[in-house]
Design an enzyme around this catalytic site. Structure first.
Site, PDB file in Angstrom:
ATOM      1  N   LYS A  13       0.992  -1.379   0.034  1.00 58.05           N
ATOM      2  CA  LYS A  13      -0.137   0.067   0.024  1.00 58.05           C
ATOM      3  C   LYS A  13       1.461   1.774  -0.122  1.00 58.05           C
ATOM      4  O   LYS A  13       0.635   2.414  -0.803  1.00 58.05           O
ATOM      5  CB  LYS A  13      -1.085  -0.248   1.590  1.00 58.05           C
ATOM      6  CG  LYS A  13      -1.785  -1.238   1.468  1.00 58.05           C
ATOM      7  CD  LYS A  13      -2.962  -0.944   2.613  1.00 58.05           C
ATOM      8  CE  LYS A  13      -2.047  -0.845   4.305  1.00 58.05           C
ATOM      9  NZ  LYS A  13      -1.431  -1.937   4.407  1.00 58.05           N
ATOM     10  N   ARG A  88      -9.102   0.582  10.200  1.00 58.33           N
ATOM     11  CA  ARG A  88      -8.576  -0.070   9.991  1.00 58.33           C
ATOM     12  C   ARG A  88     -10.033  -1.446  11.036  1.00 58.33           C
ATOM     13  O   ARG A  88      -9.665  -2.123  11.334  1.00 58.33           O
ATOM     14  CB  ARG A  88      -7.518  -0.281  11.044  1.00 58.33           C
ATOM     15  CG  ARG A  88      -6.243  -0.614  10.115  1.00 58.33           C
ATOM     16  CD  ARG A  88      -4.816   0.091  10.650  1.00 58.33           C
ATOM     17  NE  ARG A  88      -3.673  -0.685  10.460  1.00 58.33           N
ATOM     18  CZ  ARG A  88      -2.375  -0.827   9.603  1.00 58.33           C
ATOM     19  NH1 ARG A  88      -2.490   0.631   9.386  1.00 58.33           N
ATOM     20  NH2 ARG A  88      -1.294  -1.878  10.091  1.00 58.33           N
ATOM     21  N   ARG A 127      12.336  -5.891   4.622  1.00 64.12           N
ATOM     22  CA  ARG A 127      12.032  -4.986   4.375  1.00 64.12           C
ATOM     23  C   ARG A 127      12.738  -4.228   5.109  1.00 64.12           C
ATOM     24  O   ARG A 127      13.194  -4.280   6.205  1.00 64.12           O
ATOM     25  CB  ARG A 127      10.745  -4.402   4.316  1.00 64.12           C
ATOM     26  CG  ARG A 127      10.469  -2.796   4.465  1.00 64.12           C
ATOM     27  CD  ARG A 127       9.195  -2.338   4.562  1.00 64.12           C
ATOM     28  NE  ARG A 127       7.790  -2.776   6.356  1.00 64.12           N
ATOM     29  CZ  ARG A 127       7.000  -2.446   5.973  1.00 64.12           C
ATOM     30  NH1 ARG A 127       6.163  -1.688   5.324  1.00 64.12           N
ATOM     31  NH2 ARG A 127       5.867  -2.556   7.316  1.00 64.12           N
ATOM     32  N   ARG A 160      12.569  -2.254  10.704  1.00 59.94           N
ATOM     33  CA  ARG A 160      11.312  -1.729  11.562  1.00 59.94           C
ATOM     34  C   ARG A 160      11.283  -2.928  12.465  1.00 59.94           C
ATOM     35  O   ARG A 160      10.833  -3.759  12.007  1.00 59.94           O
ATOM     36  CB  ARG A 160       9.817  -1.257  10.970  1.00 59.94           C
ATOM     37  CG  ARG A 160       9.807   0.209  10.703  1.00 59.94           C
ATOM     38  CD  ARG A 160       8.959   0.026   9.500  1.00 59.94           C
ATOM     39  NE  ARG A 160       7.572  -0.564  10.008  1.00 59.94           N
ATOM     40  CZ  ARG A 160       6.186  -0.487   9.005  1.00 59.94           C
ATOM     41  NH1 ARG A 160       6.131  -0.025   8.148  1.00 59.94           N
ATOM     42  NH2 ARG A 160       4.982  -1.427   9.762  1.00 59.94           N
ATOM     43  N   ARG A 171       0.356  -8.916  13.939  1.00 61.38           N
ATOM     44  CA  ARG A 171      -0.224  -8.012  12.729  1.00 61.38           C
ATOM     45  C   ARG A 171      -1.285  -8.743  11.831  1.00 61.38           C
ATOM     46  O   ARG A 171      -1.877  -8.147  11.624  1.00 61.38           O
ATOM     47  CB  ARG A 171       0.920  -7.121  11.464  1.00 61.38           C
ATOM     48  CG  ARG A 171       1.575  -6.073  12.840  1.00 61.38           C
ATOM     49  CD  ARG A 171       2.791  -5.587  12.282  1.00 61.38           C
ATOM     50  NE  ARG A 171       2.648  -4.770  11.649  1.00 61.38           N
ATOM     51  CZ  ARG A 171       3.420  -5.059  10.060  1.00 61.38           C
ATOM     52  NH1 ARG A 171       4.656  -5.738  10.215  1.00 61.38           N
ATOM     53  NH2 ARG A 171       3.229  -3.587   8.860  1.00 61.38           N
TER      54      ARG A 171
HETATM   55  P1  AP5 Z   1       5.087  -1.704   1.762  1.00 63.70           P
HETATM   56  O1  AP5 Z   1       4.619  -0.814   0.524  1.00 63.70           O
HETATM   57  O2  AP5 Z   1       5.984  -1.380   2.292  1.00 63.70           O
HETATM   58  O3  AP5 Z   1       4.332  -2.813   2.359  1.00 63.70           O
HETATM   59  P2  AP5 Z   1       3.055  -1.363   3.135  1.00 63.70           P
HETATM   60  O4  AP5 Z   1       1.265  -2.414   2.627  1.00 63.70           O
HETATM   61  O5  AP5 Z   1       2.767  -0.149   3.122  1.00 63.70           O
HETATM   62  O6  AP5 Z   1       3.252  -2.200   4.758  1.00 63.70           O
HETATM   63  P3  AP5 Z   1       3.448  -1.283   6.136  1.00 63.70           P
HETATM   64  O7  AP5 Z   1       3.605  -2.542   6.831  1.00 63.70           O
HETATM   65  O8  AP5 Z   1       3.815  -0.805   6.046  1.00 63.70           O
HETATM   66  O9  AP5 Z   1       2.006  -1.682   6.728  1.00 63.70           O
HETATM   67  P4  AP5 Z   1       1.095  -1.957   7.230  1.00 63.70           P
HETATM   68  O10 AP5 Z   1      -0.398  -1.598   7.955  1.00 63.70           O
HETATM   69  O11 AP5 Z   1       1.170  -2.401   8.856  1.00 63.70           O
HETATM   70  O12 AP5 Z   1       2.238  -0.725   8.632  1.00 63.70           O
HETATM   71  P5  AP5 Z   1       1.041   0.395   8.667  1.00 63.70           P
HETATM   72  O13 AP5 Z   1       2.265   0.905   8.680  1.00 63.70           O
HETATM   73  O14 AP5 Z   1       0.531   1.502   8.471  1.00 63.70           O
HETATM   74  O15 AP5 Z   1       5.717  -2.830   1.209  1.00 63.70           O
HETATM   75  C1  AP5 Z   1       6.658  -4.261   2.462  1.00 63.70           C
HETATM   76  C2  AP5 Z   1       7.627  -4.495   2.019  1.00 63.70           C
HETATM   77  O16 AP5 Z   1       6.857  -5.304   0.130  1.00 63.70           O
HETATM   78  C3  AP5 Z   1       8.669  -3.234   0.951  1.00 63.70           C
HETATM   79  O17 AP5 Z   1       9.707  -3.706   1.544  1.00 63.70           O
HETATM   80  C4  AP5 Z   1       8.538  -3.161  -0.380  1.00 63.70           C
HETATM   81  O18 AP5 Z   1      10.243  -2.392  -0.883  1.00 63.70           O
HETATM   82  C5  AP5 Z   1       8.208  -4.623  -0.898  1.00 63.70           C
HETATM   83  N1  AP5 Z   1       7.198  -4.770  -2.093  1.00 63.70           N
HETATM   84  C6  AP5 Z   1       6.087  -3.702  -1.845  1.00 63.70           C
HETATM   85  N2  AP5 Z   1       5.317  -4.005  -3.011  1.00 63.70           N
HETATM   86  C7  AP5 Z   1       6.393  -5.421  -3.735  1.00 63.70           C
HETATM   87  C8  AP5 Z   1       5.910  -6.183  -4.772  1.00 63.70           C
HETATM   88  N3  AP5 Z   1       4.856  -5.491  -5.567  1.00 63.70           N
HETATM   89  N4  AP5 Z   1       7.173  -6.921  -5.310  1.00 63.70           N
HETATM   90  C9  AP5 Z   1       7.946  -7.333  -4.089  1.00 63.70           C
HETATM   91  N5  AP5 Z   1       8.132  -6.998  -2.942  1.00 63.70           N
HETATM   92  C10 AP5 Z   1       7.442  -5.033  -2.899  1.00 63.70           C
HETATM   93  O19 AP5 Z   1       1.185   0.632  10.747  1.00 63.70           O
HETATM   94  C11 AP5 Z   1       1.894   0.263  11.560  1.00 63.70           C
HETATM   95  C12 AP5 Z   1       0.942  -0.226  12.716  1.00 63.70           C
HETATM   96  O20 AP5 Z   1       0.772   1.985  13.076  1.00 63.70           O
HETATM   97  C13 AP5 Z   1      -0.180  -0.222  13.182  1.00 63.70           C
HETATM   98  O21 AP5 Z   1       0.400  -2.060  13.415  1.00 63.70           O
HETATM   99  C14 AP5 Z   1      -0.363  -0.655  14.158  1.00 63.70           C
HETATM  100  O22 AP5 Z   1      -0.356  -0.168  15.991  1.00 63.70           O
HETATM  101  C15 AP5 Z   1      -0.330   1.362  13.692  1.00 63.70           C
HETATM  102  N6  AP5 Z   1      -1.601   2.156  12.846  1.00 63.70           N
HETATM  103  C16 AP5 Z   1      -1.319   2.357  11.931  1.00 63.70           C
HETATM  104  N7  AP5 Z   1      -2.617   2.536  11.236  1.00 63.70           N
HETATM  105  C17 AP5 Z   1      -3.588   2.442  12.176  1.00 63.70           C
HETATM  106  C18 AP5 Z   1      -4.841   2.496  12.225  1.00 63.70           C
HETATM  107  N8  AP5 Z   1      -5.703   2.896  11.103  1.00 63.70           N
HETATM  108  N9  AP5 Z   1      -5.560   2.555  13.603  1.00 63.70           N
HETATM  109  C19 AP5 Z   1      -5.017   2.164  14.895  1.00 63.70           C
HETATM  110  N10 AP5 Z   1      -4.009   1.035  14.586  1.00 63.70           N
HETATM  111  C20 AP5 Z   1      -3.100   1.637  13.297  1.00 63.70           C
END
Ligand code: AP5
Length: 214
Positions: A13, A88, A127, A160, A171
């Site tokens: 995403k 979420r 990552r 991370r 997660r």
């Molecule tokens: P990446 O693009 O970084 O993936 P992502 O979907 O953005 O994953 P995140 O881990 O950032 O999402 P998340 O939803 O768990 O974490 P967030 O930061 O929102 O890609 C991942 C890897 O794959 C990278 O290395 C990339 O290079 C590679 N890649 C990408 N596309 C590819 C492809 N097509 N082919 C091959 N490789 C690829 O949240 C973190 C924490 O914050 C949560 O756990 C929670 O504690 C809190 N939080 C955040 N939002 C909320 C909310 N709304 N409510 C409550 N708590 C929240």
């Protein structure tokens, strides 16, 4: 254009949202990035959120809705934005509906990123992120030119804390239990668009672009 990028952790995403920032100028509103920034700056929100992020749990709804409410009112959101990682929970989705109605705006689409779990674990465990500018790499799929060093700003790359295998499992469990009900929620609203996000980043970008135009 107001769109939600929905999907399990590691489905790409953030990677895709950053491409749309570049190509269309829509800001990426990532609640995860907002929390990490708040933790870095040791703000009250950061102090409250840290424990949840470290353990792969969701930050309480009222805190999360509060930071989004403040962020969407900023000037750069006038022409649209991408919500990356928000909502979420059903409660967050209901709060977003009210927030957008109050602003006289509405949601255009919800893009669901689908990737099999085994692939997600591989993506997250490999990552690496830049502590300074936030650029994202992958040790195998998109490595930096020099190992451990950011191509964009030359700072050190880190893993991370929540990309350790045991926290990734937590997660994924949280996603299935608390976030996946949003799939039906937005299907009923007629807003859900599904994308096969297991393909290459370029192929996924093409697919998401088509979906956003439809
Ligand atoms: P990446 O693009 O970084 O993936 P992502 O979907 O953005 O994953 P995140 O881990 O950032 O999402 P998340 O939803 O768990 O974490 P967030 O930061 O929102 O890609 C991942 C890897 O794959 C990278 O290395 C990339 O290079 C590679 N890649 C990408 N596309 C590819 C492809 N097509 N082919 C091959 N490789 C690829 O949240 C973190 C924490 O914050 C949560 O756990 C929670 O504690 C809190 N939080 C955040 N939002 C909320 C909310 N709304 N409510 C409550 N708590 C929240």
């Amino acid at each position: 254009m107001i769109s939600i990028f929905l999907g399990a952790p590691g489905t790409g995403k953030g990677t895709q949202a950053k491409r749309f920032v570049q190509s269309r100028g829509w800001p990426q509103l990532s609640t995860g990035d907002m929390f990490r920034e708040a933790i870095k700056n040791e703000t009250p929100v950061g102090k409250e959120a840290k424990h949840y992020l470290d353990n792969g749990e969701l930050v309480p709804d009222e805190v999360t809705v509060g930071i989004v409410r403040d962020r969407v009112k900023r000037d750069d959101c006038q022409n649209g934005f991408i919500l990356d990682g928000f909502p979420r929970t059903i409660a967050q989705a209901e709060a977003l509906k009210i927030l957008l109605t109050d602003m006289n705006r509405s949601l255009d689409s919800v893009v669901l990123f689908e990737v099999p779990d085994e692939q997600i674990v591989k993506r997250l465990s490999g990552r690496r992120v830049c502590q300074s500018c936030g650029a994202v790499f992958h040790v195998e799929f998109s490595p930096s030119k020099k190992e451990g060093v950011c191509d964009a700003c030359g700072s050190q790359l880190i893993q991370r804390k929540d990309d350790q295998v045991d926290v990734i499992a937590k997660r994924l469990e949280v996603y299935k239990k608390q976030t996946s009900p949003l799939i039906d929620f937005y299907k009923k609203e007629g807003l859900l668009r599904i994308v096969d996000a297991s393909k290459s980043a370029d192929a996924v970008y093409e697919e998401v672009s088509k979906v956003l135009q439809s």
